[in-house]
Design an enzyme around this catalytic site. Structure first.
Site, PDB file in Angstrom:
ATOM      1  N   HIS A  68      24.689  12.944  -9.711  1.00  0.00           N
ATOM      2  CA  HIS A  68      24.289  12.484  -8.382  1.00  0.00           C
ATOM      3  C   HIS A  68      25.017  11.203  -7.939  1.00  0.00           C
ATOM      4  O   HIS A  68      25.546  11.127  -6.832  1.00  0.00           O
ATOM      5  CB  HIS A  68      22.778  12.243  -8.315  1.00  0.00           C
ATOM      6  N   ASP A 107      24.593  20.519  -7.343  1.00  0.00           N
ATOM      7  CA  ASP A 107      24.110  19.146  -7.481  1.00  0.00           C
ATOM      8  C   ASP A 107      23.245  18.967  -6.241  1.00  0.00           C
ATOM      9  O   ASP A 107      23.770  18.912  -5.123  1.00  0.00           O
ATOM     10  CB  ASP A 107      25.269  18.144  -7.477  1.00  0.00           C
ATOM     11  N   HIS A 108      21.941  18.916  -6.419  1.00  0.00           N
ATOM     12  CA  HIS A 108      21.089  19.003  -5.223  1.00  0.00           C
ATOM     13  C   HIS A 108      21.283  17.813  -4.276  1.00  0.00           C
ATOM     14  O   HIS A 108      20.925  17.884  -3.112  1.00  0.00           O
ATOM     15  CB  HIS A 108      19.625  19.226  -5.602  1.00  0.00           C
TER      16      HIS A 108
HETATM   17  C1  BG6 Z   1      17.182  15.316 -10.915  1.00  0.00           C
HETATM   18  C2  BG6 Z   1      16.912  14.561 -12.181  1.00  0.00           C
HETATM   19  O1  BG6 Z   1      18.458  15.904 -10.965  1.00  0.00           O
HETATM   20  O2  BG6 Z   1      17.110  14.436  -9.811  1.00  0.00           O
HETATM   21  C3  BG6 Z   1      15.558  13.879 -12.104  1.00  0.00           C
HETATM   22  O3  BG6 Z   1      16.946  15.454 -13.277  1.00  0.00           O
HETATM   23  C4  BG6 Z   1      15.444  13.045 -10.876  1.00  0.00           C
HETATM   24  O4  BG6 Z   1      15.340  13.089 -13.272  1.00  0.00           O
HETATM   25  C5  BG6 Z   1      15.842  13.838  -9.631  1.00  0.00           C
HETATM   26  O5  BG6 Z   1      14.105  12.610 -10.762  1.00  0.00           O
HETATM   27  C6  BG6 Z   1      15.927  12.948  -8.421  1.00  0.00           C
HETATM   28  O6  BG6 Z   1      16.089  13.718  -7.288  1.00  0.00           O
HETATM   29  P1  BG6 Z   1      15.531  13.251  -5.867  1.00  0.00           P
HETATM   30  O7  BG6 Z   1      15.982  14.327  -4.938  1.00  0.00           O
HETATM   31  O8  BG6 Z   1      14.062  13.136  -6.005  1.00  0.00           O
HETATM   32  O9  BG6 Z   1      16.189  11.935  -5.598  1.00  0.00           O
END
Ligand code: BG6
Length: 520
Positions: free
Chosen positions: A266, A203-204
């Site tokens: 997230h 989960d990044h």
């Molecule tokens: C991703 C989603 O996991 O996270 C995207 O699939 C979203 O839809 C993105 O835009 C948001 O990540 P960050 O790091 O830009 O907040």
């Protein structure tokens, strides 16, 4: 005199030796022709190499169906790096040394012969570590996870109990299923040929510096942790707003919607870190145990309670920064009568001793006025005497805002007297900003996550029971929607903060969303 910052430097408390201990290994990326490899994975690995975090030696093999050889793969990745690198210009010498470790293996993921070829390539490496330590990054569709792991196992590349002194790990990307039942099947497929300990679910958000800081902030500061309970907190708001629309991802988004795309992973991860109990140690399993406990304490919603606690929305045409934005239903690969939500807001309760009765409000959406992620802990108002008695609702309650991105930092909001002969109060702020304290440093989440996976530290990855518990909650919401079409008041114009119903969700209890503020 020494400057205070230098004195603070003397108090730096090291929790590790600064460098992860990493062993020589081969990283195999399945789906190497895809966007993720070019945009995120190769740039992250290049930066890890540049910062001397990668093991020596290491190899990276891109595996994909497209006809190309190692040389053309390297050239393609080099071009992508020029475009997507977070540091510019790309250092030609570093790239040349790094890319000499980059190879390509052309093959079809469903063809057993391709895995034999891959095994042959790996076997050909001179260093024993490169042959036996393997990280398989599945940058593929989840529907291919089962097939790939089964073939890897058949080719002797992935074993549940690797030979002693060696390791094999799998890294997978979301979505981990689309509901509890499918997540269960996916997890069962993955664990057929690999032990849960070998599976690293990304989960990044957990790779973001500010998200990692939530634990440090909470559990290394007694002044905050003392307040972090139902006795002091009125409610908590978690906002992840995005200025971007769905753009070219309409096909994927039609299946996912905001709930599966953002909330299930997230937002619930951020919630778990904000609200969990202190872990018994900093070990991965202790932290993950506490996260699961928290997710399990979320009060489930019966279908009949969903409407009163969850608001969904979909954007219609609008404007952001003077630029027109099409309606979601007008985006490519989106059905003209789609009911998929591009916005979701909900009120949830956590049934444990610490949080009983404290509402947590979560929201996320696309095509909102600003891209910002923040957690706002809103404290209880002061008793109705003295200033509160005179100012009424105008007296702002204290709040701590954790700004996860952008303008990363923490703000404490409290009231102060406006200087002068008259008695006037207004909110003032105390800011901590990462940039001004530590200087600009924004490593990509993928750098941290790839390094942790190579080092075998699972703290920042999602365990099976976390995924499944999160899906259980999401499914209860979906059951409440029961394929109902969106209603008129569930649409919002692009460039606004979501449907009016999201404001009503808080207004019902005399509360209001506090929108993230643009960076000045
Ligand atoms: C991703 C989603 O996991 O996270 C995207 O699939 C979203 O839809 C993105 O835009 C948001 O990540 P960050 O790091 O830009 O907040």
């Amino acid at each position: 005199m020494e400057n205070p910052q230098q004195l603070d430097e003397l108090l730096v408390c090291r929790l590790d030796d600064g460098r992860k201990s990493v062993e020589p290994c081969t990283v195999v990326i399945f789906g190497a022709s895809g966007d993720l490899t070019a945009r995120k994975l190769i740039p992250a690995l290049y930066h890890l190499y540049r910062e001397k975090h990668l093991p020596d030696p290491f190899r990276i093999i891109g595996f994909a169906r497209r006809e190309k050889n190692s040389e053309s793969f390297r050239a393609e990745m080099g071009e992508a790096l020029q475009k997507f690198s977070r540091t510019k210009p790309v250092d030609a010498d570093v790239w040349s040394a790094f890319s000499s470790n980059l190879q390509y293996c052309q093959g079809d993921m469903s063809d057993p012969a391709a895995y034999r070829k891959l095994a042959g390539q790996i076997e050909g490496f001179e260093h024993p570590g490169l042959r036996k330590n393997r990280l398989f990054y599945l940058a593929t569709s989840p529907s291919q996870f089962a097939e790939v792991t089964q073939h890897l196992n058949a080719a002797g590349l992935l074993e549940k109990v690797p030979a002693s002194g060696s390791w094999q790990r799998i890294v997978v990307e979301k979505p981990f299923g689309h509901d509890l039942a499918s997540a269960h099947v996916l997890n069962a497929d993955l664990t057929r040929h690999a032990h849960e300990k070998q599976i690293f679910r990304i989960d990044h958000y957990l790779g973001k510096e500010t998200v990692q800081n939530i634990l440090m902030f909470r559990f290394s500061n007694s002044i905050f942790e003392e307040l972090w309970t139902r006795r002091s907190v009125d409610h908590v708001q978690i906002t992840v707003s995005e200025k971007l629309g769905v753009g070219g991802r309409g096909g994927y988004y039609e299946e996912a919607g905001a709930m599966r795309d953002m909330l299930q992973n997230h937002l619930l991860q951020v919630l778990a870190l904000v609200a969990m109990e202190p872990p018994v140690s900093l070990e991965a399993e202790s932290i993950r145990d506490e996260k699961v406990k928290l997710l399990k304490s979320i009060r489930p919603l019966a279908p009949i309670q969903v409407a009163a606690n969850v608001v969904r929305g979909q954007y219609t045409a609008g404007e952001i920064d003077g630029q027109p934005r099409p309606a979601y239903r007008g985006e490519a690969k989106v059905k003209a009568d789609s009911n998929v939500e591009t916005f979701i807001a909900l009120r949830m309760l956590i049934d444990n001793w610490r949080w009983s009765g404290v509402p947590f409000y979560l929201r996320t959406g696309k095509n909102l006025p600003l891209s910002a992620s923040e957690v706002r802990v809103q404290f209880r108002p002061t008793p109705h005497v003295l200033f509160a008695a005179q100012c009424g609702p105008k007296l702002d309650a204290n709040a701590i805002t954790l700004r996860l991105q952008p303008n990363e930092g923490i703000t404490l909001r409290f009231n102060g007297k406006i200087p002068g002969t008259s008695m006037r109060l207004r909110p003032v702020r105390m800011h901590f900003s990462y940039d001004s304290e530590f200087g600009a440093y924004t490593p990509e989440a993928y750098e941290r996550l790839l390094l942790e996976a190579i080092a075998g530290d699972a703290t920042l990855f999602i365990r099976r029971d976390e995924v499944e518990t999160a899906w259980g909650f999401i499914d209860s919401i979906r059951a409440g929607w029961d394929n109902q079409p969106l209603m008129e008041n569930e649409f919002y114009a692009a460039g606004t903060w979501g449907p009016a119903a999201a404001d009503e969700l808080l207004a019902a209890s005399g509360r209001a969303w506090r929108n993230p503020q643009p960076v000045k």
